[in-house]
Design a protein around this motif. Structure first.
Motif, PDB file in Angstrom:
ATOM      1  N   VAL A  35       0.833  -1.204   0.000  1.00  0.00           N
ATOM      2  CA  VAL A  35       0.000   0.000   0.000  1.00  0.00           C
ATOM      3  C   VAL A  35       0.868   1.253   0.000  1.00  0.00           C
ATOM      4  O   VAL A  35       0.648   2.196  -0.778  1.00  0.00           O
ATOM      5  CB  VAL A  35      -0.950   0.007   1.212  1.00  0.00           C
ATOM      6  CG1 VAL A  35      -1.719   1.325   1.274  1.00  0.00           C
ATOM      7  CG2 VAL A  35      -1.928  -1.159   1.137  1.00  0.00           C
ATOM      8  N   LEU A  36       1.879   1.267   0.846  1.00  0.00           N
ATOM      9  CA  LEU A  36       2.766   2.429   0.930  1.00  0.00           C
ATOM     10  C   LEU A  36       3.566   2.601  -0.362  1.00  0.00           C
ATOM     11  O   LEU A  36       3.787   3.728  -0.818  1.00  0.00           O
ATOM     12  CB  LEU A  36       3.702   2.277   2.133  1.00  0.00           C
ATOM     13  CG  LEU A  36       3.008   2.297   3.503  1.00  0.00           C
ATOM     14  CD1 LEU A  36       4.015   1.983   4.606  1.00  0.00           C
ATOM     15  CD2 LEU A  36       2.335   3.637   3.747  1.00  0.00           C
ATOM     16  N   TRP A  38       2.540   1.782  -3.357  1.00  0.00           N
ATOM     17  CA  TRP A  38       1.612   2.359  -4.340  1.00  0.00           C
ATOM     18  C   TRP A  38       1.393   3.846  -4.071  1.00  0.00           C
ATOM     19  O   TRP A  38       1.496   4.677  -4.976  1.00  0.00           O
ATOM     20  CB  TRP A  38       0.284   1.594  -4.299  1.00  0.00           C
ATOM     21  CG  TRP A  38      -0.839   2.278  -5.024  1.00  0.00           C
ATOM     22  CD1 TRP A  38      -0.758   2.979  -6.194  1.00  0.00           C
ATOM     23  CD2 TRP A  38      -2.215   2.328  -4.623  1.00  0.00           C
ATOM     24  NE1 TRP A  38      -2.007   3.460  -6.550  1.00  0.00           N
ATOM     25  CE2 TRP A  38      -2.913   3.076  -5.613  1.00  0.00           C
ATOM     26  CE3 TRP A  38      -2.924   1.803  -3.545  1.00  0.00           C
ATOM     27  CZ2 TRP A  38      -4.285   3.315  -5.528  1.00  0.00           C
ATOM     28  CZ3 TRP A  38      -4.289   2.026  -3.482  1.00  0.00           C
ATOM     29  CH2 TRP A  38      -4.957   2.786  -4.456  1.00  0.00           C
ATOM     30  N   GLN A  39       1.091   4.181  -2.824  1.00  0.00           N
ATOM     31  CA  GLN A  39       0.722   5.554  -2.509  1.00  0.00           C
ATOM     32  C   GLN A  39       1.885   6.529  -2.602  1.00  0.00           C
ATOM     33  O   GLN A  39       1.700   7.681  -3.012  1.00  0.00           O
ATOM     34  CB  GLN A  39       0.115   5.609  -1.096  1.00  0.00           C
ATOM     35  CG  GLN A  39      -1.224   4.911  -0.971  1.00  0.00           C
ATOM     36  CD  GLN A  39      -2.330   5.639  -1.716  1.00  0.00           C
ATOM     37  OE1 GLN A  39      -2.422   6.857  -1.687  1.00  0.00           O
ATOM     38  NE2 GLN A  39      -3.182   4.885  -2.402  1.00  0.00           N
ATOM     39  N   PHE A  40       3.067   6.077  -2.241  1.00  0.00           N
ATOM     40  CA  PHE A  40       4.180   7.019  -2.125  1.00  0.00           C
ATOM     41  C   PHE A  40       5.386   6.660  -2.978  1.00  0.00           C
ATOM     42  O   PHE A  40       6.417   7.336  -2.913  1.00  0.00           O
ATOM     43  CB  PHE A  40       4.607   7.120  -0.651  1.00  0.00           C
ATOM     44  CG  PHE A  40       3.486   7.548   0.255  1.00  0.00           C
ATOM     45  CD1 PHE A  40       2.992   8.839   0.209  1.00  0.00           C
ATOM     46  CD2 PHE A  40       2.905   6.642   1.136  1.00  0.00           C
ATOM     47  CE1 PHE A  40       1.936   9.238   1.029  1.00  0.00           C
ATOM     48  CE2 PHE A  40       1.854   7.028   1.962  1.00  0.00           C
ATOM     49  CZ  PHE A  40       1.372   8.327   1.909  1.00  0.00           C
ATOM     50  N   ARG A  44       4.575   6.443  -9.292  1.00  0.00           N
ATOM     51  CA  ARG A  44       3.120   6.506  -9.364  1.00  0.00           C
ATOM     52  C   ARG A  44       2.671   7.497 -10.431  1.00  0.00           C
ATOM     53  O   ARG A  44       3.185   8.615 -10.526  1.00  0.00           O
ATOM     54  CB  ARG A  44       2.525   6.909  -8.013  1.00  0.00           C
ATOM     55  CG  ARG A  44       0.999   6.847  -8.013  1.00  0.00           C
ATOM     56  CD  ARG A  44       0.402   7.185  -6.664  1.00  0.00           C
ATOM     57  NE  ARG A  44      -1.044   6.968  -6.671  1.00  0.00           N
ATOM     58  CZ  ARG A  44      -1.861   7.296  -5.692  1.00  0.00           C
ATOM     59  NH1 ARG A  44      -1.373   7.855  -4.575  1.00  0.00           N
ATOM     60  NH2 ARG A  44      -3.153   7.065  -5.786  1.00  0.00           N
ATOM     61  N   ARG A  46      -0.795   9.007 -11.313  1.00  0.00           N
ATOM     62  CA  ARG A  46      -2.196   9.159 -10.933  1.00  0.00           C
ATOM     63  C   ARG A  46      -2.842  10.257 -11.749  1.00  0.00           C
ATOM     64  O   ARG A  46      -2.377  11.398 -11.779  1.00  0.00           O
ATOM     65  CB  ARG A  46      -2.301   9.495  -9.442  1.00  0.00           C
ATOM     66  CG  ARG A  46      -3.741   9.619  -8.923  1.00  0.00           C
ATOM     67  CD  ARG A  46      -3.731   9.817  -7.416  1.00  0.00           C
ATOM     68  NE  ARG A  46      -5.075   9.804  -6.855  1.00  0.00           N
ATOM     69  CZ  ARG A  46      -5.808  10.891  -6.637  1.00  0.00           C
ATOM     70  NH1 ARG A  46      -5.322  12.099  -6.918  1.00  0.00           N
ATOM     71  NH2 ARG A  46      -7.022  10.790  -6.112  1.00  0.00           N
ATOM     72  N   THR A 294      -8.675   4.805  -7.306  1.00  0.00           N
ATOM     73  CA  THR A 294      -7.386   4.357  -7.838  1.00  0.00           C
ATOM     74  C   THR A 294      -6.845   5.393  -8.818  1.00  0.00           C
ATOM     75  O   THR A 294      -7.236   6.554  -8.773  1.00  0.00           O
ATOM     76  CB  THR A 294      -7.534   2.966  -8.483  1.00  0.00           C
ATOM     77  OG1 THR A 294      -8.614   3.009  -9.437  1.00  0.00           O
ATOM     78  CG2 THR A 294      -7.844   1.907  -7.440  1.00  0.00           C
ATOM     79  N   ASP A 295      -5.973   4.996  -9.740  1.00  0.00           N
ATOM     80  CA  ASP A 295      -5.158   5.967 -10.469  1.00  0.00           C
ATOM     81  C   ASP A 295      -5.620   6.280 -11.885  1.00  0.00           C
ATOM     82  O   ASP A 295      -5.129   7.239 -12.486  1.00  0.00           O
ATOM     83  CB  ASP A 295      -3.700   5.473 -10.523  1.00  0.00           C
ATOM     84  CG  ASP A 295      -3.009   5.526  -9.172  1.00  0.00           C
ATOM     85  OD1 ASP A 295      -3.616   6.054  -8.222  1.00  0.00           O
ATOM     86  OD2 ASP A 295      -1.870   5.034  -9.058  1.00  0.00           O
TER      87      ASP A 295
END
Length: 331
Positions: A35-36, A38-40, A44, A46, A294-295
């Motif tokens: 998760v981290l 993906w998010q950071f 990424r 987005r 999501t992205d």
């Protein structure tokens, strides 16, 4: 954050180990580390959605639909109103502004529900597929309970989540493959789906998740609220066990990045394969265009759906993506 209490206490089975539920043909949910990432993570990509994309449609449904006709109104995201045989059924009802455990943060609507809450007819049943906040919305269920007191049919463990939040919620919990009579000759069977469930950081898979096969006078409707594709086993088994299917409602959104999402959410190409696997006469798309989870860009799922249908040589009218407030009738 969310519901952390024990959700279900029952004997072990082929998809419950005595503590956690699992899909024998699936994979565990991604780790916090993933998760981290993906998010950071620095790679990424987005797409930013517009803040407001109103639908040009709004539905004022009739109080009842009698006889063999089935009327389906798309509320938005994964929420539907299904009317037939004098019964009014909501699927994963979410009228809240955010799909989130808090009101001040989290994915926010970019369009109004396709039916204003005040315009809802008397609701007899709500089918709630699993505990994620874009599907199990306590605020909406509480408003429904106060106004209509509907039955709530949900997979094992989600009833405890609901009752902890509001004892007035008439939640009934069932296992995979159980069939529930809804009145008027209607029935809903809970079937396995490739997904998972949680309300907080520490309750993953403490409650079950499911799709529904709804028996109606116009034929069976396969409602897939959330699912990855995997090898397509879930969809082929529904065809073998419950076919023929008149209609499938299939998710097409919340799929990027694929390395993270592919085990829990189908992309449009997967959804087209799922339609072929389940053998439904036609399909309606959902889980897109209302909450950015999501992205991918807001219009990417519908564009990709059309491309996947063209690639598979399937007419676009066999698999349609509605906007909130649009209606389809079958009989």
């Amino acid at each position: 954050m969310g519901s952390q209490g024990k959700s279900y206490d029952g004997p072990p089975s082929d998809h419950f180990d005595g503590r956690l539920f699992f899909d024998p043909d699936g994979v565990p949910p991604k780790s916090l580390r993933d998760v981290l990432r993906w998010q950071f993570g620095g790679d990424r990509q987005r797409e930013i959605w517009p803040k407001w994309v109103p639908s040009p449609h709004a539905d004022t449904p009739p109080q009842r639909v009698n006889g063999d006709k089935v009327r389906l109104s798309f509320v938005g995201h994964a929420s539907w109103l299904i009317q037939t045989s004098g019964k009014n059924i909501l699927v994963d009802p979410v009228w809240s502004e955010r799909a989130s455990p808090v009101r001040w943060a989290g994915p926010k609507r970019v369009n109004d529900p396709g039916i204003d809450f005040s315009a809802l007819p008397p609701i007899d049943v709500a089918l709630v597929s699993h505990g994620h906040y874009d599907h199990l919305d306590i605020a909406t269920l509480s408003k429904l309970a106060a106004k209509f007191s509907p039955r709530i049919v949900t997979p094992l463990g989600n009833d405890a989540t609901m009752r902890r939040a509001n004892s007035a919620l008439r939640a009934e919990a069932f296992d995979w493959h159980q069939s529930v009579e809804l009145g008027g000759g209607l029935a809903a069977t809970l079937v396995p789906t490739r997904h998972w469930s949680a309300r907080g950081l520490f309750d993953r898979n403490r409650a079950l998740w499911a799709s529904f096969v709804l028996k109606t006078p116009a034929g069976k409707i396969y409602v897939v609220c959330d699912s990855g594709y995997g090898e397509g086993k879930h969809f082929r088994r529904v065809r073998e066990t419950h076919g023929p299917l008149r209609l499938a409602i299939l998710p097409i959104g919340a799929y990027e990045p694929r390395w993270f999402m592919q085990d829990q959410h189908m992309n449009p190409a997967d959804a087209v394969k799922a339609l072929a696997d389940c053998g439904a006469e036609r399909a309606l798309a959902h889980h897109h265009g209302t909450f950015q989870l999501t992205d991918e860009a807001i219009d990417a799922p519908v564009k990709a759906l059309h491309a996947a249908l063209d690639e598979a040589k399937i007419p676009h009218e066999r698999f349609v993506a509605l906007k909130p407030g649009q209606v389809v009738e079958i009989q």
